[in-house]
Design a protein around this motif. Structure first.
Motif, PDB file in Angstrom:
ATOM      1  N   ALA A 274       0.824  -1.206   0.000  1.00 52.47           N
ATOM      2  CA  ALA A 274       0.000   0.000   0.000  1.00 52.47           C
ATOM      3  C   ALA A 274       0.854   1.250   0.000  1.00 52.47           C
ATOM      4  CB  ALA A 274      -0.928  -0.004   1.215  1.00 52.47           C
ATOM      5  N   ALA A 275       1.922   1.239   0.778  1.00 55.04           N
ATOM      6  CA  ALA A 275       2.801   2.407   0.838  1.00 55.04           C
ATOM      7  C   ALA A 275       3.484   2.645  -0.501  1.00 55.04           C
ATOM      8  CB  ALA A 275       3.846   2.221   1.945  1.00 55.04           C
ATOM      9  N   HIS A 276       3.823   1.576  -1.201  1.00 56.42           N
ATOM     10  CA  HIS A 276       4.458   1.720  -2.508  1.00 56.42           C
ATOM     11  C   HIS A 276       3.474   2.292  -3.519  1.00 56.42           C
ATOM     12  CE1 HIS A 276       6.246   0.294  -6.375  1.00 56.42           C
ATOM     13  NE2 HIS A 276       7.342   0.734  -5.781  1.00 56.42           N
ATOM     14  N   ILE A 277       2.240   1.814  -3.503  1.00 60.00           N
ATOM     15  CA  ILE A 277       1.208   2.352  -4.396  1.00 60.00           C
ATOM     16  C   ILE A 277       1.009   3.840  -4.128  1.00 60.00           C
ATOM     17  CG2 ILE A 277      -1.258   2.298  -4.950  1.00 60.00           C
ATOM     18  CD1 ILE A 277      -1.170  -0.739  -4.402  1.00 60.00           C
ATOM     19  N   ALA A 278       0.923   4.200  -2.844  1.00 58.63           N
ATOM     20  CA  ALA A 278       0.715   5.598  -2.477  1.00 58.63           C
ATOM     21  C   ALA A 278       1.886   6.468  -2.902  1.00 58.63           C
ATOM     22  CB  ALA A 278       0.491   5.711  -0.970  1.00 58.63           C
ATOM     23  N   ALA A 279       3.100   5.955  -2.757  1.00 57.60           N
ATOM     24  CA  ALA A 279       4.282   6.717  -3.139  1.00 57.60           C
ATOM     25  C   ALA A 279       4.291   6.999  -4.638  1.00 57.60           C
ATOM     26  CB  ALA A 279       5.548   5.962  -2.739  1.00 57.60           C
ATOM     27  N   GLU A 280       3.923   5.995  -5.434  1.00 56.99           N
ATOM     28  CA  GLU A 280       3.889   6.213  -6.880  1.00 56.99           C
ATOM     29  C   GLU A 280       2.736   7.133  -7.271  1.00 56.99           C
ATOM     30  OE1 GLU A 280       6.376   2.651  -8.817  1.00 56.99           O
ATOM     31  OE2 GLU A 280       4.201   2.352  -8.857  1.00 56.99           O
ATOM     32  N   ALA A 281       1.628   7.090  -6.519  1.00 59.22           N
ATOM     33  CA  ALA A 281       0.528   8.013  -6.774  1.00 59.22           C
ATOM     34  C   ALA A 281       0.949   9.459  -6.505  1.00 59.22           C
ATOM     35  CB  ALA A 281      -0.682   7.642  -5.919  1.00 59.22           C
TER      36      ALA A 281
ATOM     37  N   SER B  33      10.201   4.695   0.394  1.00 61.75           N
ATOM     38  CA  SER B  33       9.013   5.055   1.169  1.00 61.75           C
ATOM     39  C   SER B  33       8.283   3.813   1.661  1.00 61.75           C
ATOM     40  CB  SER B  33       8.071   5.905   0.317  1.00 61.75           C
ATOM     41  OG  SER B  33       8.629   7.168   0.029  1.00 61.75           O
ATOM     42  N   ALA B  34       8.173   2.803   0.792  1.00 66.62           N
ATOM     43  CA  ALA B  34       7.480   1.571   1.161  1.00 66.62           C
ATOM     44  C   ALA B  34       8.225   0.821   2.260  1.00 66.62           C
ATOM     45  CB  ALA B  34       7.313   0.682  -0.063  1.00 66.62           C
ATOM     46  N   LEU B  35       9.538   0.772   2.162  1.00 63.18           N
ATOM     47  CA  LEU B  35      10.333   0.079   3.183  1.00 63.18           C
ATOM     48  C   LEU B  35      10.256   0.803   4.516  1.00 63.18           C
ATOM     49  CD1 LEU B  35      13.504  -0.919   1.108  1.00 63.18           C
ATOM     50  CD2 LEU B  35      11.797  -2.464   2.104  1.00 63.18           C
ATOM     51  N   GLN B  36      10.259   2.118   4.482  1.00 59.25           N
ATOM     52  CA  GLN B  36      10.157   2.880   5.729  1.00 59.25           C
ATOM     53  C   GLN B  36       8.801   2.655   6.389  1.00 59.25           C
ATOM     54  OE1 GLN B  36      12.552   4.970   7.433  1.00 59.25           O
ATOM     55  NE2 GLN B  36      10.939   4.488   8.913  1.00 59.25           N
ATOM     56  N   ALA B  37       7.742   2.660   5.589  1.00 60.47           N
ATOM     57  CA  ALA B  37       6.403   2.448   6.134  1.00 60.47           C
ATOM     58  C   ALA B  37       6.272   1.055   6.740  1.00 60.47           C
ATOM     59  CB  ALA B  37       5.352   2.654   5.051  1.00 60.47           C
ATOM     60  N   ALA B  38       6.809   0.046   6.054  1.00 63.94           N
ATOM     61  CA  ALA B  38       6.731  -1.329   6.572  1.00 63.94           C
ATOM     62  C   ALA B  38       7.547  -1.480   7.842  1.00 63.94           C
ATOM     63  CB  ALA B  38       7.218  -2.308   5.501  1.00 63.94           C
ATOM     64  N   ALA B  39       8.726  -0.858   7.887  1.00 60.03           N
ATOM     65  CA  ALA B  39       9.563  -0.933   9.085  1.00 60.03           C
ATOM     66  C   ALA B  39       8.879  -0.270  10.280  1.00 60.03           C
ATOM     67  CB  ALA B  39      10.910  -0.274   8.809  1.00 60.03           C
ATOM     68  N   THR B  40       8.254   0.865  10.022  1.00 66.90           N
ATOM     69  CA  THR B  40       7.533   1.562  11.090  1.00 66.90           C
ATOM     70  C   THR B  40       6.387   0.707  11.594  1.00 66.90           C
ATOM     71  OG1 THR B  40       8.091   3.701  10.104  1.00 66.90           O
ATOM     72  CG2 THR B  40       6.266   3.673  11.672  1.00 66.90           C
ATOM     73  N   TYR B  41       5.703   0.034  10.654  1.00 66.01           N
ATOM     74  CA  TYR B  41       4.571  -0.821  11.019  1.00 66.01           C
ATOM     75  C   TYR B  41       5.029  -1.983  11.902  1.00 66.01           C
ATOM     76  CZ  TYR B  41       0.727  -4.121  10.610  1.00 66.01           C
ATOM     77  OH  TYR B  41      -0.295  -5.014  10.895  1.00 66.01           O
ATOM     78  N   VAL B  42       6.069  -2.698  11.505  1.00 63.21           N
ATOM     79  CA  VAL B  42       6.489  -3.869  12.285  1.00 63.21           C
ATOM     80  C   VAL B  42       7.064  -3.470  13.647  1.00 63.21           C
ATOM     81  CG1 VAL B  42       6.906  -5.265  10.224  1.00 63.21           C
ATOM     82  CG2 VAL B  42       8.797  -4.029  11.258  1.00 63.21           C
ATOM     83  N   SER B  43       7.491  -2.210  13.769  1.00 58.34           N
ATOM     84  CA  SER B  43       7.998  -1.746  15.063  1.00 58.34           C
ATOM     85  C   SER B  43       6.865  -1.497  16.061  1.00 58.34           C
ATOM     86  CB  SER B  43       8.818  -0.463  14.874  1.00 58.34           C
ATOM     87  OG  SER B  43       7.977   0.648  14.588  1.00 58.34           O
ATOM     88  N   GLY B  44       5.625  -1.535  15.542  1.00 57.95           N
ATOM     89  CA  GLY B  44       4.466  -1.355  16.418  1.00 57.95           C
ATOM     90  C   GLY B  44       3.818  -0.009  16.288  1.00 57.95           C
ATOM     91  N   GLU B  45       4.386   0.867  15.471  1.00 56.85           N
ATOM     92  CA  GLU B  45       3.829   2.202  15.268  1.00 56.85           C
ATOM     93  C   GLU B  45       2.988   2.236  13.997  1.00 56.85           C
ATOM     94  OE1 GLU B  45       4.146   4.667  17.396  1.00 56.85           O
ATOM     95  OE2 GLU B  45       5.389   3.417  18.724  1.00 56.85           O
ATOM     96  N   PRO B  46       2.035   3.170  13.888  1.00 58.45           N
ATOM     97  CA  PRO B  46       1.309   3.326  12.630  1.00 58.45           C
ATOM     98  C   PRO B  46       2.262   3.793  11.543  1.00 58.45           C
ATOM     99  CG  PRO B  46       0.757   5.099  14.139  1.00 58.45           C
ATOM    100  CD  PRO B  46       1.560   4.101  14.922  1.00 58.45           C
ATOM    101  N   PRO B  47       2.032   3.440  10.253  1.00 56.73           N
ATOM    102  CA  PRO B  47       2.977   3.743   9.185  1.00 56.73           C
ATOM    103  C   PRO B  47       3.026   5.205   8.812  1.00 56.73           C
ATOM    104  CG  PRO B  47       1.021   2.705   8.277  1.00 56.73           C
ATOM    105  CD  PRO B  47       0.889   2.633   9.772  1.00 56.73           C
ATOM    106  N   LEU B  48       2.227   6.065   9.432  1.00 58.67           N
ATOM    107  CA  LEU B  48       2.284   7.500   9.191  1.00 58.67           C
ATOM    108  C   LEU B  48       2.603   8.212  10.487  1.00 58.67           C
ATOM    109  CD1 LEU B  48      -0.744   8.240   6.828  1.00 58.67           C
ATOM    110  CD2 LEU B  48       1.646   8.542   6.308  1.00 58.67           C
TER     111      LEU B  48
END
Length: 310
Positions: A277-284, A295-310
């Protein structure tokens, strides 16, 4: 049928619509901070949240400022009514959902420990039974027809049957769409073969899933991505946990590779959906290949750390 890591400053306009086709269900997740193995009985927390690959992608797209619309099946049972309300609260449109009197709302159950996912069961039988009924808005003129196909972004998940995925890969009603496809799990990776055969869509897979599709074993994401192109893929993104991620396109026959940020893992269920989803949004937003992957890797890393991706 009832027709019922960016900052807000850089998020795409809400008018950018993405159709999310696939599983929309309840996620029942048991989590314990302790390491677990077969037979473990540990204290922890059990939550029930809207889930499913299509739903997870849609929720993240909504947080990134896009307008996700769900094409799936939800039962006309109390669980289904609650799920519809939860979808609306999360910014996901539900007017194109197929709602059956006979099919119950699907469910997914997983157990996670401090050492990752221990086991999971996806009960998506209603989605499989509904079949091509969930696609009718794209073929009956509501969103498009075979002669005037829908030309926007479509996110697909591998919980659809092989027959249905094969129809989407070959049907002229999807010829103009920007298809983004992800398997629901390694066990369903084989279902993505029609997109190799027809060289259509962008595939989001992990290293294991790439190996299944290529009937081979890979040690890194770049070699897996290039092998998928050789097998007929139009474009792929291959992730390898915390090691690397690669994007490759048949248009250029080149691959770019990046390492994800290092974080402490607090959860894993939904990480791949967040990445997609983050990759789709970044290209949009208009980001180029390198920036979108980052951007997609950062969002996924933030998510797995327990934080929301934004």
């Amino acid at each position: 049928m009832t027709q019922d890591a960016s900052s807000p400053a850089t998020a795409p306009k809400a008018s950018v619509q993405v159709l999310c086709i696939g599983s929309v269900l309840w996620d029942i997740i048991g989590r314990s901070p302790a390491e677990m193995r077969r037979g473990s009985d540990m204290p922890g927390r059990i939550t029930r949240l809207p889930g499913g690959v299509a739903m997870n992608i849609a929720m993240t797209l909504a947080r990134f400022g896009l307008q996700p619309s769900l094409l799936s099946t939800v039962g006309r049972d109390p669980e289904g009514d609650e799920l519809i309300a939860a979808c609306a609260h999360l910014g996901c449109r539900t007017e194109y959902l197929y709602r059956s009197d006979d099919l119950p709302t699907d469910r997914y159950m997983a157990v996670e420990g401090g050492n990752g996912l221990i086991a999971a069961i996806a009960d998506a039988h209603s989605l499989e039974a509904a079949g091509d009924k969930i696609l009718q808005p794209l073929l009956d003129g509501t969103l498009g027809t075979a002669r005037t196909p829908y030309a926007g972004i479509i996110a697909l998940d591998g919980n659809l049957t092989l027959t249905l995925l094969g129809e989407i890969a070959s049907n002229p009603g999807f010829a103009e769409a920007d298809l983004r496809v992800a398997p629901a799990s390694p066990g369903k990776a084989e279902r993505l073969r029609p997109f190799l055969l027809h060289s259509r869509g962008t595939l989001y897979v992990n290293l294991e899933e790439a190996g299944i599709l290529c009937q081979d074993r890979f040690t890194d994401s770049k070699s897996a991505a290039l092998a998928l192109l050789d097998r007929g893929a139009s474009r792929v993104l291959v992730t390898d946990g915390g090691a690397s991620a690669s994007e490759a396109s048949a248009h250029t026959m080149t691959a770019i590779t990046q390492k994800p940020p290092r974080v402490t893992v607090a959860r894993v269920t939904g990480a791949g959906d967040t990445f997609m989803a983050a990759h789709i949004a970044a290209e949009a937003r208009g980001e180029d290949r390198q920036a979108a992957l980052s951007s997609a890797l950062q969002a996924a890393a933030t998510y797995v750390s327990g934080e929301p991706p934004l």
